[in-house]
Every structure is written in C-alpha cells, then in structure tokens.
Design an enzyme around this catalytic site. Structure first.
Site, PDB file in Angstrom:
ATOM      1  N   HIS A 284       0.802  -1.219   0.000  1.00 32.74           N
ATOM      2  CA  HIS A 284       0.000   0.000   0.000  1.00 32.74           C
ATOM      3  C   HIS A 284       0.837   1.272   0.000  1.00 32.74           C
ATOM      4  CE1 HIS A 284      -2.479  -3.292   1.625  1.00 32.74           C
ATOM      5  NE2 HIS A 284      -3.356  -2.777   0.792  1.00 32.74           N
TER       6      HIS A 284
ATOM      7  N   HIS B 193      -6.119   0.156  -3.672  1.00 28.04           N
ATOM      8  CA  HIS B 193      -6.881   0.170  -4.894  1.00 28.04           C
ATOM      9  C   HIS B 193      -6.651   1.488  -5.622  1.00 28.04           C
ATOM     10  CE1 HIS B 193      -9.333   1.692  -1.614  1.00 28.04           C
ATOM     11  NE2 HIS B 193     -10.164   2.232  -2.453  1.00 28.04           N
TER      12      HIS B 193
ATOM     13  N   GLY C 291     -10.958  -1.259  -9.104  1.00 26.35           N
ATOM     14  CA  GLY C 291     -11.785  -0.401  -9.948  1.00 26.35           C
ATOM     15  C   GLY C 291     -11.287  -0.279 -11.372  1.00 26.35           C
TER      16      GLY C 291
ATOM     17  N   MET D 197     -11.542  -8.203 -10.730  1.00 22.27           N
ATOM     18  CA  MET D 197     -12.539  -9.111 -10.149  1.00 22.27           C
ATOM     19  C   MET D 197     -13.835  -8.978 -10.937  1.00 22.27           C
ATOM     20  SD  MET D 197     -11.818  -8.274  -6.084  1.00 22.27           S
ATOM     21  CE  MET D 197     -12.667  -9.621  -5.293  1.00 22.27           C
ATOM     22  N   SER D 198     -14.647  -7.982 -10.543  1.00 17.36           N
ATOM     23  CA  SER D 198     -15.980  -7.868 -11.135  1.00 17.36           C
ATOM     24  C   SER D 198     -15.924  -7.605 -12.637  1.00 17.36           C
ATOM     25  CB  SER D 198     -16.772  -6.769 -10.424  1.00 17.36           C
ATOM     26  OG  SER D 198     -16.109  -5.529 -10.565  1.00 17.36           O
TER      27      SER D 198
END
Lengths: 202, 202
Positions: free
Chosen positions: B104, B124, B158, B178-179
């Site tokens: 991070h 992210h 994202g 992912m999505s």
C-alpha cells in the site's frame, strides 16, 4: 510413570502473551502446548510461537492448529481437523512434522492413523463450556476409538482432576486441557496435579 | 506485445465451481487466477485448486491468497498481505513458489522486493465496490510504487476497460480484475478486451 501426555490448549480468549506466560510456568508438567486461535492471522500465530519459545517452551512441545504453513516455518507440530488439509497431504508436503488429527469416530481414527497421523485428539468426552449444547461422546466412545487404531489417543473435553482416572481407565494415552489449567487459580498446581493423576497406576 | 499481465481474482461470492468455470473459459487471455476466499477453509481451497486444474488452468497460473500451506501442496503461487506470514519467512521455508505481495506504499513495496517477492499487487487505484468508503490511492501513487522497486507491479481496484490505458501509462506491469470479468455479461469478451488493451502500444 506410563508417560501419558498432558496437552494444554489455548482457548482463543487469553492474549498470546498471557498464554505464553502460563505455558512457561507449567512447562515442566506439560507435553504439548497448542495454539488453537482460529480468529488469529498467520502473522499473529507466528508471533505467538516466538512468545512461547521466549518463555522456554521447546519447539517440539508446540502445536499449531490447522495452519501447516505456520507450523512448517518453525517445525512445530500441527493439529488438523475435518476442515484442514488432510493428514495425507500434510504428511506428503510437510515431512517430519508432528501431525495430530482431531477425530470424532472410530472410522475417522482409523483413517487418520492409516494416513500417518502421529496421534489423535478425541472428544469431547464430558460436557464442556466450549461445546455447550453438544452432547458429549463419553468414555465408551473413547474406548472404541482407542481400539480402532494403534496410535496414541488424547482425550479432550471437560476433563478435570476428578475424572482423569476414568479417562485413563478407558485407555487414553493423554488428556488435553483448556480451562482446567488456563482458568485455574494456580495453573502450576493444576498442571502438576493433572500430570500426577495421569500417571498414577490404577 | 509488452507481456503485461492480467490477473483474475475470485470475489469470495461465486461458488468455487462457478469461478473455475469462468477461469476455464478466459484462460487463454489471463495470466493468473487468484483464489482469494478468506472465509474458506484450507480443505475447500484445496478442492478449489483441483477444480481449476480440471478446467485446464496450468498450476503456474494459480495463486492462493495467504495460505502458503495450500499453495505449497500444489506448488501454486501465494499472495501475501500484511496479516500473512512475511515474504522473508515464506521465501525461506517454501522455496521456489511464486510470491506475490499486496502493498500500500512505496516503503512496503521496497521492503517486499528486498525480501524476494516476485511481484506486487498495489491498490486500490480507483473507487471500487469491494473497498467502499476507502479513498482510492490513485495513479500517482502507482507511479511512486513503481519507481520504488524493480519487480513487476500489478494494479488492482476499480480497473475497467476505459481506464486501462491510464494504468498502463503509469507504469503498471499488469492489472488485477474481479468484477470486470467475473460479473461481465460475457467474461470471455471482457477478458479478451482487457488483454488487448493491456498490451496496446501507447
């Protein structure tokens, strides 16, 4: 002395420091110290092992629940359950570490022994706070498990100083204790008495 | 083709079967498939790997989150985070498996690289449903991480088809999705497009 074993299992409530403190105190009378801390991360377990080692617990007296990777990093033992990697897989990929397997029937005991488990944990024998509402398996079941395999069977669940003789009579090669030592007013005296009762001749 | 990598990360919501199904479909266009299923037991993860292998995913494309023991049993990769065993410990006791490390900051990136991580996940980058309410780190931070180390940095969070060029411009060696693939109407087309956009020349 028949060399029956006393396992002390962490309860997931004490801090790792507090558990290590008690472990250091009772070490001469206990054979294994299990970190059974399902809510903890692998990094925390790693620290927990370091704390035990600092308190003078020999590495071969330490057992890590489920996490073969953490166990492997120190070559401690590992305690496997139904949700863990199988005894077979751990035996193959983590050779030479001590493998305990938690079983609940003679069939599971036989299978674990066949695949190379070094000892079994069987329970719970008596009613216990940590398995509230789940009927205990009792002494007769312990006897059946003992007869199903030729590796040591360590009894767990609701064991106190009073019922140790009965557990020993049923063939247990050891007992595993949580609150009986961790919540005792005097953990050292409690461990001494467990150890003595375990190895009294019947 | 610059060989930038596409990682597909399980979302912990799909069944292992459903994830394996999609993985099998998009495999030619993806480089890594992560089982990131924090609620699952090691036995379930073991089964998850078997399902991926059955769908034809090569073992070197599989990455297991946190559980070095499960990874070690198949010699898949492992993805470590701050709560995991350290890169240093995994490198020492599980030699030769691929080690990804989630970082991070540039400092964490430098340290992970120093200890032998093979690649980093950084994010992210953009706002994402899976990190709701947590401010994204953005493209500038990605650039800083990239400059802090000399191992591949894979951007996560994202990322969609539209922002891939920007991510690539910031030096990312790959993206993790992912999505964008798992919830796409047509996962194969989505993966193809990600792969194409990743490796377009700027």
């Amino acid at each position: 002395m028949k060399g029956r074993k006393l396992h002390v299992i962490s309860d997931g409530k004490l801090s790792l420091e507090a558990f290590a403190e008690i472990a250091g105190e009772v070490e001469p009378f206990a054979d294994k110290f299990h970190l059974r801390e399902k809510h903890r991360t692998s990094r925390e377990l790693y620290t927990g092992i370091q704390l035990l080692l600092k308190k003078g617990i020999p590495v071969n007296k330490i057992v890590i629940n489920d996490r073969a990777d953490v166990a492997w990093a120190f070559k401690t033992g590992v305690q496997l359950a139904y949700h863990s990697l199988s005894v077979h897989v751990v035996k193959m990929h983590f050779p030479d570490i001590l493998i305990g397997c938690s079983v609940h029937s003679p069939e599971e005991a036989e299978e674990a022994a066949l695949h190379g488990a070094d000892y079994l944990l069987f329970g719970h024998i008596y009613p216990t706070e940590s398995k509230k509402g789940v009927p205990p398996r009792g002494i007769a079941a312990l006897d059946a498990v003992k007869k199903s395999c030729d590796i040591p069977v360590v009894a767990i669940g609701g064991i106190n100083h009073g019922n140790v003789p009965e557990v020993v009579m049923s063939g247990a090669d050891g007992i595993a204790v949580m609150s009986g030592i961790l919540q005792a007013k005097d953990p050292l005296e409690a461990a001494k008495l467990f150890s003595m009762k375990l190895n009294e001749e019947g």
